[in-house]
Design a protein around this motif. Sequence first.
Motif, mmCIF file in Angstrom:
data_model
loop_
_atom_site.group_PDB
_atom_site.id
_atom_site.type_symbol
_atom_site.label_atom_id
_atom_site.label_comp_id
_atom_site.label_asym_id
_atom_site.label_seq_id
_atom_site.Cartn_x
_atom_site.Cartn_y
_atom_site.Cartn_z
ATOM 1 N N VAL A 326 1.080 -6.295 5.510
ATOM 2 C CA VAL A 326 1.539 -5.128 4.748
ATOM 3 C C VAL A 326 2.775 -4.478 5.363
ATOM 4 O O VAL A 326 3.687 -4.049 4.651
ATOM 5 N N ILE A 327 2.819 -4.385 6.696
ATOM 6 C CA ILE A 327 3.937 -3.656 7.331
ATOM 7 C C ILE A 327 4.647 -4.501 8.392
ATOM 8 O O ILE A 327 4.921 -4.009 9.499
ATOM 9 N N ALA A 354 4.440 -12.014 8.569
ATOM 10 C CA ALA A 354 3.516 -11.836 7.440
ATOM 11 C C ALA A 354 2.774 -13.127 7.122
ATOM 12 O O ALA A 354 1.568 -13.121 6.846
ATOM 13 N N GLY A 456 -5.195 -1.187 4.273
ATOM 14 C CA GLY A 456 -3.943 -1.747 3.774
ATOM 15 C C GLY A 456 -3.276 -0.837 2.764
ATOM 16 O O GLY A 456 -2.049 -0.669 2.773
ATOM 17 N N GLY A 457 -4.076 -0.240 1.876
ATOM 18 C CA GLY A 457 -3.518 0.703 0.906
ATOM 19 C C GLY A 457 -2.915 1.926 1.570
ATOM 20 O O GLY A 457 -1.840 2.400 1.181
ATOM 21 N N LEU A 459 -1.733 2.091 4.678
ATOM 22 C CA LEU A 459 -0.518 1.664 5.373
ATOM 23 C C LEU A 459 0.658 1.534 4.405
ATOM 24 O O LEU A 459 1.783 1.951 4.716
ATOM 25 N N TRP A 460 0.410 0.939 3.254
ATOM 26 C CA TRP A 460 1.470 0.773 2.261
ATOM 27 C C TRP A 460 2.004 2.121 1.802
ATOM 28 O O TRP A 460 3.220 2.325 1.713
ATOM 29 N N SER A 461 1.105 3.064 1.553
ATOM 30 C CA SER A 461 1.514 4.395 1.082
ATOM 31 C C SER A 461 2.284 5.153 2.158
ATOM 32 O O SER A 461 3.339 5.753 1.890
ATOM 33 N N ASN A 463 3.864 3.921 4.700
ATOM 34 C CA ASN A 463 5.131 3.246 4.957
ATOM 35 C C ASN A 463 6.191 3.637 3.936
ATOM 36 O O ASN A 463 7.364 3.820 4.280
ATOM 37 N N LEU A 464 5.789 3.780 2.679
ATOM 38 C CA LEU A 464 6.738 4.242 1.656
ATOM 39 C C LEU A 464 7.255 5.636 1.976
ATOM 40 O O LEU A 464 8.437 5.938 1.800
ATOM 41 N N GLY A 487 -3.303 3.876 9.940
ATOM 42 C CA GLY A 487 -4.070 2.682 9.634
ATOM 43 C C GLY A 487 -5.360 2.611 10.416
ATOM 44 O O GLY A 487 -6.424 2.291 9.863
#
Length: 514
Positions: A326-327, A354, A456-457, A459-461, A463-464, A487
């Motif tokens: 994810v990151i 990745a 994971g969700g 981390l994605w949020s 990171n944005l 995370g």
Amino acid sequence: MKPIRLVSGFLTVGFWTLMSRILGFVREMMILAFIGPGPVMDAFVAAFRLPNMFRRFFAEGAFNAAFVPMFAKRYEAGDDAPGFAREALSGLSFIVLILTALAMIFMPALVWATAEGFSGDDRFDLTVGYGRVVFPYILFMSLSALFSGVLNATGRFAAAAAAPVLLNIFVICAMTAAAFLGQEVIRWLVWTIPVAGIAQLTLVWTAASRAGITIRPGRPRWSPEMKHLVAVALPAALSSGVMQINLLVGQQVASRTESAVSWLFAADRLYQLPLGVVGIAVGIVLLPDLARRLRDGDHDGSRHAYSRAGEISLALTVPSAVALVVIPLPLVSVLFERGAQTADDTAAIALATAIYGLGLPAFVLQKVLQPLYFAREDTRTPFRFALWAMVINAAVAIGLHPVIGWIAPAIATTLAGWAMVWMLARGARPMGEIARFDTRFRRRLWRIVAASAVMGGVLWSVNLTLGPLIVAPGWRYLALLVLVLSGMVSYFLAGRLLGAFALHEFRDALRRGG
């Protein structure tokens, strides 16, 4: 006899492995900053991989798989285990000395066989020169592995786990001194590696002596015990070193693209952190424990140890794999992008990271599954599986390279890793209930996966949200820290709510000597 404490042993090995990996990160950061991806670093990576490859065969592969169970059973039965270790030390010293001499003489052929793409440019001669300096490292590390095996088999994990830290400490100090004195960093780097090997051997040899196990080399003897050891060790060397062989196949393919060897090396270092802390730690502790339990006929204890090793491994590995997928760009950017490394290098390393992340659970599960075979002194079955995995790896890496370029080896390594896990799991079925994870493991597996998905969700949020700060010079470290902590906290909370793990079980295991 001193009992082996599975959980506390795992924590001991995991802690020292974590220290080694953290210092390894510092080491790679300095190499990338002082040298940077390019011909010189490509040459160093290819040269340093040679002793590491043979180390997995002659040291960690052969002796963790063959020597440790045989020594553990003799130690448990009081059957002159130190005498067996002395014979093994003498034979190993003789073989590795011959190997080292041959490698020094035929280094150009060895470099051509492992990095043919270097032929015709400066990287080839550089790799030959560096290889002749660093290759004797295998002698010291092979002997260190034997003493580490002795310590692990007797339930003493600290010194053996701490020894690899010395390499990183020596290398970091050497590069720092070279930079401070205005010297050539690469030259100090390569000459420090064999010196660090001597220090590691001294540490574990001294620890074994203090534990009351005195081992001195003598004249090699071709005794029945050594014949049996060699018969078990030869296939074990290949089956345990299959990842190294796959990496070499990848290096051969990647060597056709400048800097690709450096990119894959940096990505390999990143996913090796959780692999080393979790997979290798569990494998080191699980093997002698299973060997002892099987010898005593403790089938319930064997299944419990196997299931708990798998549970601990996946509870720590699955979220790590999700994070790498994810990151990868923030991780690589903050950890490695400085000095001679450019943004293009960062993007390439992140892509490889990745892809390796997708294979991380497979690489760890191999460390859990292989002791089922090795504890029974069965190394031929994993050997056959390793051959098939290597065929898959080579076919994918070579076949995809004309289509997608340098990234093909990373995809091949990941696919071969999962193929190896499938074969190991399927091959263990005839072993019965001992080789099947128990109800508690199966009940918690989906919870671990679900908690990792939640993480994971998050981390994605995050990171944005923090994206601009990741590339800001004054904020990048703090931003990455916030990202990683978010995370970890989200995984811990989700895992607790879903019942993926229970901390009191670890505390109870430690109190019982788990």
